[in-house]
Design a protein around this motif. Structure first.
Motif, PDB file in Angstrom:
ATOM      1  N   GLY A  69     -64.733  30.598 -39.525  1.00 11.97           N
ATOM      2  CA  GLY A  69     -65.676  31.302 -38.668  1.00 11.97           C
ATOM      3  C   GLY A  69     -66.905  31.704 -39.459  1.00 11.97           C
ATOM      4  O   GLY A  69     -67.089  31.307 -40.617  1.00 11.97           O
TER       5      GLY A  69
ATOM      6  N   PRO B 263     -66.101  29.922 -33.406  1.00 15.88           N
ATOM      7  CA  PRO B 263     -66.166  28.808 -32.457  1.00 15.88           C
ATOM      8  C   PRO B 263     -65.142  27.742 -32.795  1.00 15.88           C
ATOM      9  O   PRO B 263     -64.607  27.700 -33.910  1.00 15.88           O
ATOM     10  CB  PRO B 263     -67.596  28.266 -32.657  1.00 15.88           C
ATOM     11  CG  PRO B 263     -67.907  28.600 -34.086  1.00 15.88           C
ATOM     12  CD  PRO B 263     -67.221  29.920 -34.358  1.00 15.88           C
TER      13      PRO B 263
ATOM     14  N   THR C 271     -63.315  40.708 -31.159  1.00 19.54           N
ATOM     15  CA  THR C 271     -63.118  39.377 -30.574  1.00 19.54           C
ATOM     16  C   THR C 271     -61.844  39.296 -29.757  1.00 19.54           C
ATOM     17  O   THR C 271     -61.658  38.356 -28.992  1.00 19.54           O
ATOM     18  CB  THR C 271     -63.071  38.308 -31.692  1.00 19.54           C
ATOM     19  OG1 THR C 271     -62.047  38.661 -32.621  1.00 19.54           O
ATOM     20  CG2 THR C 271     -64.403  38.223 -32.410  1.00 19.54           C
TER      21      THR C 271
ATOM     22  N   SER D 199     -67.930  35.378 -35.643  1.00 16.92           N
ATOM     23  CA  SER D 199     -67.940  34.318 -34.624  1.00 16.92           C
ATOM     24  C   SER D 199     -66.933  33.259 -35.049  1.00 16.92           C
ATOM     25  O   SER D 199     -66.932  32.821 -36.207  1.00 16.92           O
ATOM     26  CB  SER D 199     -69.342  33.703 -34.515  1.00 16.92           C
ATOM     27  OG  SER D 199     -69.338  32.581 -33.667  1.00 16.92           O
TER      28      SER D 199
ATOM     29  N   PRO E 160     -63.528  41.133 -26.068  1.00 17.37           N
ATOM     30  CA  PRO E 160     -64.940  40.989 -26.454  1.00 17.37           C
ATOM     31  C   PRO E 160     -65.796  42.185 -26.043  1.00 17.37           C
ATOM     32  O   PRO E 160     -66.100  42.388 -24.873  1.00 17.37           O
ATOM     33  CB  PRO E 160     -65.360  39.715 -25.722  1.00 17.37           C
ATOM     34  CG  PRO E 160     -64.103  38.944 -25.540  1.00 17.37           C
ATOM     35  CD  PRO E 160     -63.044  39.970 -25.318  1.00 17.37           C
TER      36      PRO E 160
END
Length: 446
Positions: free
Chosen positions: A152, A176, A96, A174, A99
């Motif tokens: 996450g 967000p 991350t 992930s 990416p």
């Protein structure tokens, strides 16, 4: 002047921040021009808050060896060397920081060590599958100090080695920007409207949340009724300031029943349909037929409709044609209002141009077709060509067919005052055109 368009009359001219004339928007005397009415507003019920920011799913019990694996994975989060024993030699992880997919144990443990939660966290499993020597675990990265705060989401694959040890073969995280959602009542909204200087607002029920894609425990129709009723109760506290629209999924079996119930209650002035959340596919003849029946019923009941149209990335001229030809024409006697100018979501010049052509050419179905502008400036902020196109299409449609709306309290942190200021600052309309928009008040918004 198209049928149904009204401006506030002399009976309310004495109110501060309002027009002194019902007939000419050029006579606005306010030192600070603001809309008389916001035609696209929402409240946030306790049920909405839970749906918009749902709590984590319950912990699922893992087999002891897998439970140990993810516990160790979290405890070694900043120590790639010690994490090597937890991963397979051919592991794959999602980086991350830069990416990309990292392959091999060395790059994989390094990538996992740079995952964004820099505070201590735990891996909380919510689902898992096991097939022989392969397992998949899905869950949350949770703040170790705040067990209910989601940082996450993870998806981990594990393999059972010949030595009897489970090791991670892939991990995708992930992170967000999770929304925080708090209830917002009519009392709260009135304060925000007063801050903006806006006299009236149309409150669109969020009942469609619970009749489509948003999962929430309980019976769908019971939740829809409860949300519509809560909205009606809130709006009833300020009858001189607020009006309500009910909502539901037009393709559900209970749609007609709920529309009748809302109409008989006398608490609602119209219907809000959200084709995206419901979802309604305008390329599906069955969906179109069911939605058309709701249009016909709304027309019989004298209830206008306001619609978020965008339901998929394919939303374009073809679907807009279906909307105009098969739906709008089924409600010829009430106003049909396109939300967000072109129907919602990302800017769609093809659709907005289609509507401008249809209205300017007097196509069937456009007599009572109106538009509200919420989110238009926000979606196109910093994009001068799009903003100029919006202004051009608005002029072709006619400013007298435009209603102001803000669609707050979403996004978080954007108040009605700020939304209007952004719209006036960024959309290249003239002062006279802004006055028309600010003073347009739908007949159902009085």
């Amino acid at each position: 002047m198209p049928v149904g368009q009204r401006f506030f009359c002399a009976a309310i001219a004495a109110l501060p921040f309002m027009s002194a004339s019902a007939q000419s928007t050029d006579t606005v005397r306010s030192e600070r021009l603001v809309p008389v009415a916001d035609h696209h507003q929402h409240l946030n019920s306790p049920m909405d808050a839970r749906a918009l920011a749902p709590p984590p799913l319950p912990v699922v019990k893992l087999p002891p060896a897998l439970e140990t694996l993810i516990r160790e994975r979290a405890s070694r989060r900043r120590d790639p060397d010690s994490m090597r024993s937890l991963f397979t030699e051919d592991a794959v992880t999602l980086s991350t920081r830069f990416p990309t997919w990292e392959t091999g144990i060395d790059r994989s443990v390094w990538a996992v060590g740079w995952f964004p939660p820099f505070q201590p966290y735990v891996l909380r499993p919510a689902q898992y599958r096991m097939r022989g020597q392969v397992a998949q675990i899905m869950g949350y990265y949770m703040d170790a100090a705040s067990p209910n705060e989601i940082l996450g989401f993870f998806d981990i694959d594990a393999e059972l080695g010949r030595d009897g040890q489970w090791r991670i073969s892939s991990e995708a995280g992930s992170f967000p920007q999770l929304r925080k959602s708090e209830p917002l009542s009519a009392d709260d909204l009135i304060k925000l409207l007063d801050e903006a200087g806006i006299r009236r607002a149309v409150i669109l029920s969020n009942a469609y949340f619970f009749d489509g894609l948003v999962p929430i425990p309980g019976d769908d129709y019971a939740n829809v009724r409860a949300e519509n009723d809560w909205t009606a109760e809130q709006v009833a506290k300020y009858p001189d300031r607020l009006v309500a629209f009910c909502s539901f999924n037009p393709t559900r079996e209970h749609a007609s029943r709920e529309l009748d119930r809302c109409a008989k209650s006398g608490a609602f002035k119209g219907v809000k349909l959200h084709l995206g959340t419901s979802p309604v596919d305008l390329d599906n003849p069955v969906h179109v037929a069911k939605t058309r029946k709701i249009f016909e019923q709304s027309n019989r009941l004298g209830l206008p409709l306001l619609l978020h149209l965008t339901a998929s990335p394919e939303w374009g001229k073809r679907q807009a044609e279906i909307f105009l030809n098969q739906l709008v024409t089924a409600a010829p006697d009430v106003q049909v209002v396109v939300a967000h100018l072109w129907g919602g979501a990302w800017y769609n010049d093809e659709v907005l141009s289609f509507f401008a052509d249809a209205v300017s050419n007097g196509r069937p179905g456009t007599k009572n077709l109106y538009f509200e502008v919420s989110q238009a400036a926000l979606i196109t902020r910093g994009k001068p060509a799009m903003l100029q196109a919006i202004a051009t299409h608005m002029r072709r449609i006619g400013l007298n067919r435009m209603y102001y709306g803000s669609d707050t309290p979403l996004p978080p942190g954007e108040s009605p005052k700020k939304i209007w200021e952004d719209f006036r600052k960024n959309v290249p309309l003239t002062d006279a055109e802004f006055r028309i928009l600010a003073n347009n008040v739908a007949p159902w918004a009085h």
